[in-house]
Scaffold this motif. Structure first.
Motif, PDB file in Angstrom:
ATOM      1  N   GLN A 118     -10.139   7.355 -10.444  1.00  0.00           N
ATOM      2  CA  GLN A 118     -10.890   8.599 -10.355  1.00  0.00           C
ATOM      3  C   GLN A 118      -9.985   9.761  -9.938  1.00  0.00           C
ATOM      4  N   LYS A 119      -9.065   9.505  -9.017  1.00  0.00           N
ATOM      5  CA  LYS A 119      -8.123  10.545  -8.599  1.00  0.00           C
ATOM      6  C   LYS A 119      -7.166  10.912  -9.727  1.00  0.00           C
ATOM      7  N   LEU A 120      -6.724   9.914 -10.465  1.00  0.00           N
ATOM      8  CA  LEU A 120      -5.802  10.170 -11.567  1.00  0.00           C
ATOM      9  C   LEU A 120      -6.477  10.976 -12.672  1.00  0.00           C
ATOM     10  N   LYS A 137     -12.294  -2.188  -6.539  1.00  0.00           N
ATOM     11  CA  LYS A 137     -12.918  -1.020  -5.907  1.00  0.00           C
ATOM     12  C   LYS A 137     -11.859  -0.004  -5.501  1.00  0.00           C
ATOM     13  N   ARG A 138     -10.745  -0.462  -4.984  1.00  0.00           N
ATOM     14  CA  ARG A 138      -9.649   0.448  -4.648  1.00  0.00           C
ATOM     15  C   ARG A 138      -9.032   1.039  -5.915  1.00  0.00           C
ATOM     16  N   GLN A 139      -8.886   0.233  -6.938  1.00  0.00           N
ATOM     17  CA  GLN A 139      -8.349   0.740  -8.197  1.00  0.00           C
ATOM     18  C   GLN A 139      -9.269   1.804  -8.784  1.00  0.00           C
ATOM     19  N   LEU A 140     -10.562   1.603  -8.632  1.00  0.00           N
ATOM     20  CA  LEU A 140     -11.531   2.578  -9.118  1.00  0.00           C
ATOM     21  C   LEU A 140     -11.320   3.930  -8.439  1.00  0.00           C
ATOM     22  N   GLU A 141     -11.112   3.920  -7.127  1.00  0.00           N
ATOM     23  CA  GLU A 141     -10.837   5.157  -6.400  1.00  0.00           C
ATOM     24  C   GLU A 141      -9.591   5.840  -6.958  1.00  0.00           C
ATOM     25  N   LEU A 142      -8.560   5.041  -7.189  1.00  0.00           N
ATOM     26  CA  LEU A 142      -7.305   5.589  -7.683  1.00  0.00           C
ATOM     27  C   LEU A 142      -7.467   6.160  -9.093  1.00  0.00           C
ATOM     28  N   LEU A 146       0.564   8.706  -4.881  1.00  0.00           N
ATOM     29  CA  LEU A 146      -0.494   8.618  -5.877  1.00  0.00           C
ATOM     30  C   LEU A 146      -1.838   9.106  -5.359  1.00  0.00           C
ATOM     31  N   TRP A 147      -1.961   9.197  -4.028  1.00  0.00           N
ATOM     32  CA  TRP A 147      -3.258   9.549  -3.455  1.00  0.00           C
ATOM     33  C   TRP A 147      -3.346  11.017  -3.075  1.00  0.00           C
TER      34      TRP A 147
END
Length: 283
Positions: free
Chosen positions: A130-132, A123-128, A281-282
């Motif tokens: 999406q930002k990338l 779930k955290r990787q998914l957020e990342l 990265l965020w």
């Protein structure tokens, strides 16, 4: 460039409609009679727990034909697909689909990431991811970033109840009986695989020990993500207090994926550090 994100149900997300360009392939859950059930939105939480309480469930990989059909469908509307699947240390899911992604028709279009992920980690990787994508990164760049920053992750899983571990043969009934008398709680470490870390007297001390281990490993981290299976509100409130008393902010607080619950059962908590990959990265 238009990029789709494909997850499997080890992420714990069942309804992808709340997310942009997100799609799901289910893992399979096998009942004791051999019947297989797709771990998707058609399997309600109540139905899953009813099954899991009544029998020993097993999990297996997504059906390859279904996955490649989904890839073909997505590539009609997207240039590339980024896949966040169950960790290779827990299943053959990653190896199977990384291999298929090397076929000529998928090469450089389907990116199966070696993410060491499951449940709240994905779930955290998914957020990342999406930002990338918003930053204009392509599939290969996203894959390189996730694989680099999740190459060495550590978290901890604490099963308050040993019932499921006994049913699965991971702990003998005799050992579990003694542990109950002595109030011993195991601590499991997660680094893409699940293994033994140690044990303490009482669940409370186990949580405190896990938080100390995370603080020693990630001294700059100020936020902890928590996922858990069904338990009473009193235990959830205790865990939240222990985390904040340890000086952490609570990040995500969410349900464990069925994939993990099949093996650990009810009253299981998992703790993961949030910013192990760096603030940059965020942004």
């Amino acid at each position: 460039m238009k990029i789709a994100i494909l997850i499997d149900s080890s992420c714990g997300i069942k309804n992808t409609k709340d997310y942009k360009d997100l799609y799901l392939i289910p893992l399979m859950i096998t009942k004791e009679d051999g019947q297989q059930i797709a771990d998707d939105e058609n399997l309600s939480t109540d139905e899953f727990y009813k099954l899991n309480d009544s029998q020993l469930l097993k999990t297996s990989q997504s059906i390859p034909g279904d996955v490649m059909t989904k890839w073909d469908e997505l590539l009609k509307d997207y240039d590339q697909v980024v896949c966040l699947l169950l960790s290779k240390g827990l299943s053959g899911q990653f190896n199977t689909f990384r291999m298929f992604s090397q076929e000529d028709k998928y090469k450089d279009k389907i990116h199966v990431i070696d993410n060491n992920g499951v449940s709240i980690v994905i779930k955290r990787q998914l957020e990342l991811v999406q930002k990338l994508i918003q930053q204009g990164k392509n599939g290969q760049e996203i894959r390189d970033i996730i694989e680099t920053h999740y190459n060495d992750i550590h978290g901890y899983i604490i099963p308050k109840s040993l019932v499921q571990l006994v049913r699965g043969g991971r702990i003998s009934k005799a050992a579990a009986g003694l542990a109950k008398i002595l109030k011993i709680t195991p601590i499991l470490k997660y680094n893409g695989e699940i293994d033994k870390q140690g044990k303490t007297r009482t669940f409370k001390k186990a949580v405190e020990e896990a938080l100390k281990l995370l603080k020693a490993m990630y001294p700059e981290n100020k936020k902890i993500d928590i996922s858990h299976s069904r338990t009473d509100e009193e235990t959830i409130n205790l865990v939240k207090k222990l985390v904040t008393d340890a000086g952490y902010e609570i990040g995500l607080l969410d349900d464990l994926a069925n994939t993990i619950i099949c093996h650990t059962g009810r009253e299981t908590f998992a703790f993961m550090p949030f910013q192990i990959w760096g603030e940059e990265l965020w942004k």
